[in-house]
Design a protein around this motif. Structure first.
Motif, PDB file in Angstrom:
ATOM      1  N   UNK A  28     -23.355 106.159 -53.443  1.00  0.00           N
ATOM      2  CA  UNK A  28     -24.078 106.259 -54.711  1.00  0.00           C
ATOM      3  C   UNK A  28     -23.244 106.938 -55.803  1.00  0.00           C
ATOM      4  N   UNK A  29     -22.124 107.546 -55.385  1.00  0.00           N
ATOM      5  CA  UNK A  29     -21.252 108.188 -56.386  1.00  0.00           C
ATOM      6  C   UNK A  29     -19.911 107.460 -56.531  1.00  0.00           C
ATOM      7  N   UNK A  30     -19.780 106.326 -55.821  1.00  0.00           N
ATOM      8  CA  UNK A  30     -18.457 105.698 -55.712  1.00  0.00           C
ATOM      9  C   UNK A  30     -18.163 104.693 -56.824  1.00  0.00           C
ATOM     10  N   UNK A  31     -16.912 104.720 -57.275  1.00  0.00           N
ATOM     11  CA  UNK A  31     -16.408 103.677 -58.181  1.00  0.00           C
ATOM     12  C   UNK A  31     -15.579 102.706 -57.345  1.00  0.00           C
ATOM     13  N   UNK A  32     -15.850 101.426 -57.511  1.00  0.00           N
ATOM     14  CA  UNK A  32     -15.168 100.409 -56.709  1.00  0.00           C
ATOM     15  C   UNK A  32     -14.433  99.441 -57.629  1.00  0.00           C
ATOM     16  N   UNK A  33     -13.223  99.081 -57.230  1.00  0.00           N
ATOM     17  CA  UNK A  33     -12.425  98.151 -58.029  1.00  0.00           C
ATOM     18  C   UNK A  33     -12.288  96.818 -57.302  1.00  0.00           C
ATOM     19  N   UNK A  34     -12.194  95.757 -58.086  1.00  0.00           N
ATOM     20  CA  UNK A  34     -11.928  94.421 -57.535  1.00  0.00           C
ATOM     21  C   UNK A  34     -10.480  94.036 -57.817  1.00  0.00           C
ATOM     22  N   UNK A  35      -9.829  93.534 -56.772  1.00  0.00           N
ATOM     23  CA  UNK A  35      -8.450  93.051 -56.881  1.00  0.00           C
ATOM     24  C   UNK A  35      -8.427  91.692 -56.195  1.00  0.00           C
ATOM     25  N   UNK A  36      -7.600  90.778 -56.674  1.00  0.00           N
ATOM     26  CA  UNK A  36      -7.532  89.472 -56.007  1.00  0.00           C
ATOM     27  C   UNK A  36      -6.149  88.856 -56.112  1.00  0.00           C
ATOM     28  N   UNK A  37      -5.761  88.198 -55.041  1.00  0.00           N
ATOM     29  CA  UNK A  37      -4.537  87.395 -55.090  1.00  0.00           C
ATOM     30  C   UNK A  37      -4.901  85.913 -55.200  1.00  0.00           C
ATOM     31  N   UNK A  38      -6.146  85.652 -55.603  1.00  0.00           N
ATOM     32  CA  UNK A  38      -6.631  84.275 -55.671  1.00  0.00           C
ATOM     33  C   UNK A  38      -6.387  83.567 -56.995  1.00  0.00           C
ATOM     34  N   UNK A  39      -5.622  84.177 -57.877  1.00  0.00           N
ATOM     35  CA  UNK A  39      -5.197  83.489 -59.095  1.00  0.00           C
ATOM     36  C   UNK A  39      -6.274  83.285 -60.144  1.00  0.00           C
ATOM     37  N   UNK A  40      -7.321  84.140 -60.161  1.00  0.00           N
ATOM     38  CA  UNK A  40      -8.365  84.030 -61.189  1.00  0.00           C
ATOM     39  C   UNK A  40      -7.931  84.820 -62.430  1.00  0.00           C
ATOM     40  N   UNK A  41      -7.779  84.104 -63.537  1.00  0.00           N
ATOM     41  CA  UNK A  41      -7.295  84.741 -64.769  1.00  0.00           C
ATOM     42  C   UNK A  41      -8.123  84.242 -65.959  1.00  0.00           C
ATOM     43  N   UNK A  42      -8.082  84.952 -67.090  1.00  0.00           N
ATOM     44  CA  UNK A  42      -8.735  84.423 -68.287  1.00  0.00           C
ATOM     45  C   UNK A  42      -8.158  83.050 -68.634  1.00  0.00           C
ATOM     46  N   UNK A  43      -8.997  82.178 -69.125  1.00  0.00           N
ATOM     47  CA  UNK A  43      -8.550  80.802 -69.430  1.00  0.00           C
ATOM     48  C   UNK A  43      -7.296  80.810 -70.278  1.00  0.00           C
ATOM     49  N   UNK A  44      -6.357  79.957 -69.916  1.00  0.00           N
ATOM     50  CA  UNK A  44      -5.104  79.886 -70.663  1.00  0.00           C
ATOM     51  C   UNK A  44      -4.028  80.792 -70.087  1.00  0.00           C
ATOM     52  N   UNK A  45      -4.399  81.589 -69.074  1.00  0.00           N
ATOM     53  CA  UNK A  45      -3.422  82.435 -68.382  1.00  0.00           C
ATOM     54  C   UNK A  45      -2.555  83.231 -69.362  1.00  0.00           C
ATOM     55  N   UNK A  46      -3.197  84.137 -70.125  1.00  0.00           N
ATOM     56  CA  UNK A  46      -2.485  84.817 -71.228  1.00  0.00           C
ATOM     57  C   UNK A  46      -1.221  85.564 -70.802  1.00  0.00           C
TER      58      UNK A  46
END
Lengths: 349, 78
Positions: free
Chosen positions: A226-244
């Motif tokens: 209930x006090x934890x901050x969790x981060x998401x990381x991925x090697x699945x190649x999801x990027x904002x459109x246009x791959x800035x």
């Protein structure tokens, strides 16, 4: 055949200048042979002659690499060589790095082959094996005789212009280069033969060697979600459109950091997959199937955990060099630590 | 990447992916088998509701893995 011109590179010790106390000496050169270069000259026979020897202190090279590289290249170049032979460096780290570095530089700049010799665990091997030819040798100068013979054998082939085969056949450490060729036996047959040998407990050679991987001690668990901050990381190649950030679709050398603090869902209008190693149909219809932001946000709102970290980190994990992936991980880990993140969910395809 | 994040940050990293042997090879300590290579955290074939339910299940398991002490590489199958 014209006698080929060989230049040797050795350190202060093998030049007879002294040990550590002379390791600071700047580069110099001498016409003809010195130290191990003498024996190399003998072993090469009629085809080649050692026309000069370049000497540099190991600490000088290690501490002034860019300067030493330029100075040594100039000294080597002055002899007009057809081949450079450095070392052998055995398991001496600085000497190994110096040998690898000057070999790589000379091969690149003068477009001539280069050979050195190192103990396989010399740090120079990992750094320079792709840039030169490194013959595996013993860990100390007690192995000098064998080392010089092995180096001279490979050098002889290069001097005669013979085409070199696979690393293990020619006696050098793999340069991590794959060459395609037609094999007389089909892949299926070779695979079955290999399997039969494996089942029989007979030794066999893989055709695709896997690198050696490392382990880390598992981190302690999160005690209070209930006090934890969790981060998401991925090697699945999801990027904002246009791959800035122009992350490569495979063999990535970079990762992106994207602000998702105002997003509740990854929609195809805003995000896409650029990964070159899987069918992107589903990921492009709903990027959450690879980077599950929507449900993480939902659980955050329900109070299952305290906070979703406000950035995601993504790259493409296909053909990515282990060394790059490790660097991404270190950099991401340091940032998450600094920002007080408690745990990570990392998705891969 | 998973291993080095855990090492650098000293926090648990749970990996969700489909090929378990690769996760074992790269050194992930908390492992959740995903749905499929191209959609590890979803199952679009089950329709929007089913897809979300699968994703929710996997993430709840991931949070459980994060709260579980482990001394070696562990695959959380359910």
């Amino acid at each position: 055949m014209m006698t080929k011109r060989v230049v040797c590179y050795i350190n202060q010790f093998f030049a007879g200048l002294g040990g550590e106390e002379q390791a600071h000496v700047p580069p110099s050169s001498k016409a003809g042979t010195m130290g191990p270069a003498m024996q190399i000259d003998n072993l090469l026979g009629e085809d080649a002659e050692v026309v000069g020897t370049v000497i540099c202190g190991d600490s000088y090279y290690g501490e002034n690499m860019e300067k030493a590289r330029v100075e040594c290249l100039e000294l080597v170049s002055a002899f007009g060589p057809d081949l450079l032979i450095a070392g052998p460096a055995f398991n001496a780290g600085r000497y190994g790095v110096a040998c690898g570095d000057i070999c790589k530089e000379v091969s690149e700049r003068l477009e001539i082959p280069s050979i050195t010799g190192m103990f396989p665990e010399n740090p120079g091997v990992e750094l320079y094996r792709s840039g030169t030819y490194i013959v595996p040798v013993a860990d100390s100068a007690r192995g000098m005789k064998n080392a010089l013979e092995a180096i001279a054998t490979l050098a002889g082939k290069m001097i005669r212009g013979e085409k070199l085969g696979a690393a293990e056949d020619e006696g050098y450490i793999s340069r991590a280069i794959r060459k395609n060729f037609f094999h007389e036996v089909s892949g299926a047959r070779r695979a079955v033969d290999m399997l039969l040998k494996k089942l029989d407990g007979v030794s066999f050679n893989t055709e695709y060697e896997m690198p050696v991987f490392k382990r880390v001690t598992p981190a302690p668990p999160v005690m209070d979600m209930s006090k934890a901050t969790i981060a998401l990381v991925s090697s699945g190649g999801i990027v904002p459109r246009g791959n800035p950030d122009h992350i490569r679709v495979s063999s990535a050398e970079s990762y992106g950091v994207y602000d998702i603090s105002k997003l509740d869902d990854l929609t195809p209008e805003v995000f896409e997959s650029i990964h070159g190693g899987y069918d992107r149909v589903w990921a492009n219809e709903d990027p959450d199937t690879v980077l599950p932001l929507d449900i993480m946000r939902e659980m955050e709102k329900e109070g299952v955990f305290a906070k979703l970290y406000d950035h995601v980190f993504t790259t493409t994990g296909t053909g990515t060099a282990v060394s790059h992936a490790e660097r991404f991980g270190r950099e991401i880990g340091e940032r998450l630590k600094k920002d007080g993140v408690d745990a990570v969910i990392l998705t891969s395809t | 990447m998973v291993r080095e994040i855990e090492n650098a940050a000293g926090i648990p990293v749970v990996q969700i992916a489909t090929i378990v042997p690769i996760m074992l090879t790269v050194g992930a300590n908390r492992i959740i088998p995903g749905v499929a290579i191209p959609h590890p955290t979803g199952d679009p074939g089950r329709g929007p509701e089913g897809d979300r339910a699968v994703r929710r299940g996997l993430l709840e398991r991931a949070l459980r893995a994060i709260q579980t002490p482990v001394s070696e590489q562990t695959v959380f199958k359910s």
